[in-house]
Design a protein around this motif. Sequence first.
Motif, mmCIF file in Angstrom:
data_model
loop_
_atom_site.group_PDB
_atom_site.id
_atom_site.type_symbol
_atom_site.label_atom_id
_atom_site.label_comp_id
_atom_site.label_asym_id
_atom_site.label_seq_id
_atom_site.Cartn_x
_atom_site.Cartn_y
_atom_site.Cartn_z
ATOM 1 N N GLY A 235 60.549 34.918 44.343
ATOM 2 C CA GLY A 235 61.080 34.783 42.934
ATOM 3 C C GLY A 235 59.834 34.908 41.897
ATOM 4 N N GLU A 236 58.596 35.195 42.250
ATOM 5 C CA GLU A 236 57.558 35.081 41.332
ATOM 6 C C GLU A 236 56.538 36.493 41.626
ATOM 7 N N PRO A 237 56.095 36.874 40.374
ATOM 8 C CA PRO A 237 55.379 38.323 40.691
ATOM 9 C C PRO A 237 53.987 38.024 41.075
ATOM 10 N N PHE A 238 53.381 39.137 42.182
ATOM 11 C CA PHE A 238 52.264 39.112 42.384
ATOM 12 C C PHE A 238 51.879 37.757 43.245
ATOM 13 N N VAL A 239 52.593 37.552 44.358
ATOM 14 C CA VAL A 239 52.309 36.272 45.209
ATOM 15 C C VAL A 239 51.894 37.022 46.841
ATOM 16 N N GLY A 240 51.904 38.092 46.830
ATOM 17 C CA GLY A 240 51.596 38.640 48.182
ATOM 18 C C GLY A 240 49.964 39.010 48.270
ATOM 19 N N ALA A 241 49.704 39.918 49.017
ATOM 20 C CA ALA A 241 48.431 40.352 49.190
ATOM 21 C C ALA A 241 47.864 40.860 47.995
ATOM 22 N N ALA A 242 48.478 41.863 47.166
ATOM 23 C CA ALA A 242 48.020 42.323 45.885
ATOM 24 C C ALA A 242 47.993 41.108 44.980
ATOM 25 N N GLY A 243 48.621 40.435 45.062
ATOM 26 C CA GLY A 243 48.834 39.034 44.069
ATOM 27 C C GLY A 243 47.432 38.173 44.573
ATOM 28 N N GLN A 244 47.225 38.061 45.769
ATOM 29 C CA GLN A 244 45.902 37.333 46.041
ATOM 30 C C GLN A 244 44.667 38.067 45.089
ATOM 31 N N LEU A 245 44.630 39.257 45.367
ATOM 32 C CA LEU A 245 43.548 39.996 44.930
ATOM 33 C C LEU A 245 43.812 39.756 43.260
ATOM 34 N N LEU A 246 44.698 39.884 42.779
ATOM 35 C CA LEU A 246 44.930 39.995 41.023
ATOM 36 C C LEU A 246 44.579 38.464 40.860
ATOM 37 N N ASN A 247 44.858 37.482 41.671
ATOM 38 C CA ASN A 247 44.384 36.283 41.245
ATOM 39 C C ASN A 247 42.825 36.056 41.213
ATOM 40 N N ARG A 248 42.117 36.559 42.154
ATOM 41 C CA ARG A 248 40.588 36.829 42.267
ATOM 42 C C ARG A 248 40.096 37.582 41.122
ATOM 43 N N MET A 249 40.821 38.616 40.580
ATOM 44 C CA MET A 249 40.320 39.284 39.561
ATOM 45 C C MET A 249 40.407 38.298 38.089
ATOM 46 N N ILE A 250 41.472 37.763 38.063
ATOM 47 C CA ILE A 250 41.645 36.704 37.120
ATOM 48 C C ILE A 250 40.727 35.689 37.085
ATOM 49 N N GLU A 251 40.324 35.011 38.131
ATOM 50 C CA GLU A 251 39.426 33.950 38.392
ATOM 51 C C GLU A 251 38.047 34.670 38.100
ATOM 52 N N ALA A 252 37.738 35.836 38.561
ATOM 53 C CA ALA A 252 36.372 36.616 38.131
ATOM 54 C C ALA A 252 36.244 36.645 36.761
ATOM 55 N N MET A 253 37.171 36.701 35.898
ATOM 56 C CA MET A 253 37.360 36.890 34.453
ATOM 57 C C MET A 253 37.005 35.708 33.773
ATOM 58 N N GLY A 254 36.989 34.522 34.802
ATOM 59 C CA GLY A 254 36.834 33.244 34.147
ATOM 60 C C GLY A 254 38.089 32.568 33.607
ATOM 61 N N LEU A 255 39.318 33.324 33.967
ATOM 62 C CA LEU A 255 40.435 32.513 33.490
ATOM 63 C C LEU A 255 41.352 31.966 34.854
ATOM 64 N N THR A 256 42.290 31.655 34.577
ATOM 65 C CA THR A 256 43.324 30.958 35.628
ATOM 66 C C THR A 256 44.505 31.780 35.581
ATOM 67 N N ARG A 257 45.281 31.795 36.684
ATOM 68 C CA ARG A 257 46.533 32.429 36.409
ATOM 69 C C ARG A 257 47.648 31.701 35.676
ATOM 70 N N ALA A 258 47.317 30.626 35.477
ATOM 71 C CA ALA A 258 48.434 29.884 34.393
ATOM 72 C C ALA A 258 48.062 30.061 33.066
ATOM 73 N N GLU A 259 46.898 30.837 32.499
ATOM 74 C CA GLU A 259 46.596 30.864 31.402
ATOM 75 C C GLU A 259 47.002 32.357 30.703
ATOM 76 N N VAL A 260 47.324 33.199 31.851
ATOM 77 C CA VAL A 260 47.750 34.524 31.427
ATOM 78 C C VAL A 260 49.109 34.846 31.720
ATOM 79 N N TYR A 261 49.826 35.725 31.243
ATOM 80 C CA TYR A 261 51.449 36.068 31.673
ATOM 81 C C TYR A 261 51.243 37.372 32.489
ATOM 82 N N ILE A 262 52.103 37.292 33.488
ATOM 83 C CA ILE A 262 52.309 38.470 34.602
ATOM 84 C C ILE A 262 53.677 38.573 34.572
ATOM 85 N N ALA A 263 53.873 40.156 34.509
ATOM 86 C CA ALA A 263 55.411 40.632 34.516
ATOM 87 C C ALA A 263 55.243 41.889 35.205
ATOM 88 N N ASN A 264 56.578 42.398 35.517
ATOM 89 C CA ASN A 264 56.595 43.973 36.022
ATOM 90 C C ASN A 264 57.362 44.779 35.429
#
Length: 227
Positions: A91-120
């Motif tokens: 029940g949450e967006p981007f939690v699978g394999a693509a989500g793990q990569l998105l998390n790494r992209m967000i972290e690489a930007m110096g941010l956390t997943r909790a700081e951004v908003y994610i929707a589909n």
Amino acid sequence: MGQVREFLRFQGELKLRGVPRPARGPVAQAQPVSAAADSVLSLQSIRAEIGDCQRCKLCKGRQNIVFGVGNAKARLMFVGEGPGRDEDIQGEPFVGAAGQLLNRMIEAMGLTRAEVYIANVVKCRPPNNRDPEPDEVAACEPFLRAQIKAVKPEVIVALGRHAVQTLLRDSTPVSRQRGKWREYEGTPLMPTYHPAYLLRNPAEKRPVWQDLQNVMARLGSSKPQGS
Ligand code: URA
């Protein structure tokens, strides 16, 4: 996992060396309480409006409606295509394999997943992860647009064909739109490739990292909301 490690990991994936880590500046700045509360309430009322949605045929196979996640007053919003199997289950967006990569992209930007908003674009899983069909996008898209209105991000990153083409109402292939700033109802929008595409085409991580750096530059040079 720590942010520095995440950054180094994404950097490693890009086979880049010596890329400076973006400064954690105004992007992470707190928002005024009342504005934040308004956005939370708006998102709650959008979710309530969706209810136990039966507006399109995707309702038949879903386990969960995958609404959105993150900071209701995020300065940066990511928009993907629609839930896959893992997202449908959790029940949450981007939690699978693509989500793990998105998390790494967000972290690489110096941010956390909790700081951004994610929707589909669509909130229910298309069967066998097929593309969402036009009637499904049409039924669900108003809720995405309402979410964007509620969060009022300063920048939107549209991930992949469905997000880019739906938000911009432009059927130009993403390969030709990627990396070029556009506007979504006055909000700067960066079209880029979807993380699932990057998993299949790792060489494309480099241009996507360039897009994300452009996003950071834009956020870094603008005034934080509410100040
Ligand atoms: N792909 C998407 O576009 N969205 C998700 O939530 C997961 C995978």
